[in-house]
Every structure is written in C-alpha cells, then in structure tokens.
Write an enzyme that holds these catalytic residues in place. Sequence first.
Site, mmCIF file in Angstrom:
data_model
loop_
_atom_site.group_PDB
_atom_site.id
_atom_site.type_symbol
_atom_site.label_atom_id
_atom_site.label_comp_id
_atom_site.label_asym_id
_atom_site.label_seq_id
_atom_site.Cartn_x
_atom_site.Cartn_y
_atom_site.Cartn_z
ATOM 1 C CB SER A 1 5.613 -1.361 11.948
ATOM 2 O OG SER A 1 5.091 0.018 12.156
ATOM 3 C CE LYS B 1 -0.039 3.228 4.730
ATOM 4 N NZ LYS B 1 0.025 3.460 6.315
ATOM 5 C CD GLU C 1 -3.141 5.506 6.642
ATOM 6 O OE1 GLU C 1 -1.692 5.347 7.279
ATOM 7 O OE2 GLU C 1 -3.125 5.631 5.751
ATOM 8 C CG ASN D 1 -1.818 1.198 1.289
ATOM 9 O OD1 ASN D 1 -2.036 2.073 0.467
ATOM 10 N ND2 ASN D 1 -2.441 1.371 2.302
ATOM 11 C CG HIS E 1 -5.645 1.562 5.289
ATOM 12 N ND1 HIS E 1 -5.145 2.388 6.259
ATOM 13 C CD2 HIS E 1 -4.634 0.601 5.104
ATOM 14 C CE1 HIS E 1 -3.763 2.390 6.443
ATOM 15 N NE2 HIS E 1 -3.550 1.289 5.974
ATOM 16 C CD GLU F 1 -3.031 -2.661 7.547
ATOM 17 O OE1 GLU F 1 -2.005 -2.931 6.699
ATOM 18 O OE2 GLU F 1 -3.842 -1.832 7.336
ATOM 19 N N GLY G 1 2.937 2.433 10.755
ATOM 20 C CA GLY G 1 3.653 3.655 10.694
ATOM 21 C C GLY G 1 4.309 3.751 11.975
#
Length: 251
Positions: free
Chosen positions: A213, A12, A97, A10, A95, A167, A173
């Site tokens: 990560s 992003k 985010e 991904n 996701h 996730e 991140g």
Amino acid sequence: MTRQFFVGGNFKLNPSTLAASSSLIGGLNSAELDPATEVVIAPPSIYLLSAKESVRSDIKIAAQNCYFKESGAFTGEISPKQLVDAKIPYVILGHSERRTLFHEDSALVATKTRAAIDAGLKVILCIGETLEQREAGETGKVCQAQLKAVVDVTKEADWSKIVVAYEPVWAIGTGKVATSAQAQEAHADVRTYLAEAVSPAVANNIQILYGGSVTASNCKELARQQDVDGFLVGGASLKPEFADIINARKE
C-alpha cells in the site's frame, strides 16, 4: 556505499485491455522521472512484449512469474529461457499472492529463483509475514525462513542478480501500511540475516524494497529510512501518482 533507488510497478492482473495498457505506458513515457532511480514495470504476461516495445528506454520490464523448466508439457507457464529470449530482464518471484492463492512454498520459489538466475534473469524476490505472524512477533523468523530457502540454492555471486522486496502480507492492497519504523526494522533484520547467511558485502550492496500500500502520500517518509532502497508498488502503479513514488527521493 550508496545503493541505487529502485521502484517496481507490479500491475498484477491489470489493466484488462491492450488499449488501457498502452494508455498506462503512455502516461509513464510522458512523466518526468528521477533519472537516478531504476524503474521496472511488470505488466500481465500477455502485454509483456507490447510494453517492452512501447515503453521509454530508461524503464525496464519484468514478468510477474515464471516456471523453473526451460520447456516442455507445462500448460500455461512461461520459462526463464523464453523471457531472456524475449529480452525481458526481470522476473518477480515469491509474491504473497503466488504463495497464498497458488500455494507456492519457499522451496518452489527457491527452485524458480535458481532457474531464473541460471537463465540470465534478474529476480525481484518477495518475502513477508501475515498479520497473525506479525502479531505473534514472528516477522524476522518468517522472512529469514523464506530467504534461507534461496540462500540454500545460491552462491554469493548470485545475489548481485537479486533484489529483495519485503512485503508484509497484511499491508498488500489493504490500505494498511507498515510504519516507517516497522519497515526500517524489517529491512535492517533482512540485511543482518544476509550478512550472516551470505556475506557482509552482499548485505551492504543488495537493494531491499518495501511493498504494501505504498502511495504518493507515504512514500517520502518511507524512502528516508536507511535500509529502504525503494518500493514494489501494486495498485498505485496503475495511477498517475506512480511517478511521484518513483520521484520519492528527488529533491
């Protein structure tokens, strides 16, 4: 049953130029990748078509998001039908985010998933808990609730078009990674839930990816876990080590 290992990248909102995107694709094209692993990359929407045209044939392309309408007055959105027409086979939905920054709840993610499958897309469905939920012992409860929204709008046959990506939000991140035992426990819980909520066959066949990560240094231990069928990789997918992650199960 042996599930095919699956690694998604991904990107992003990266890279920030077409030249950098082409360079990234070029690096993947020249890398030695495990042919037994299914590889999917998700560039920013503006680079989807150029990536599809330039990437090697054994790497598939995913969109990072889509809307649930075919067309209409929805400025800034991409429809599942448009992605299928552009021969983009996958889309990432749910996701963290999208859920946190853009306030997409599980009901909306489920609606998008239904629309994507109906249009002919395969879905990488993201689920996961926050640090507060993890510390409160609510990981299983949170993941099941996010999955239930999709279970409620799908039939058993639809799950052959879904890959689940677990996730943990606290690991995305941040450099923090779920231990291999934590990842295995969460994945096993997902599989148990799907066996009860959909069917044992779906639970046995579905690929469950870990994301949070993932790096070249931790991927091999994670890949050895019984219920970890691959990875959805963020930052490391922009680096040469992405090839090492794709090759995590290669002898």
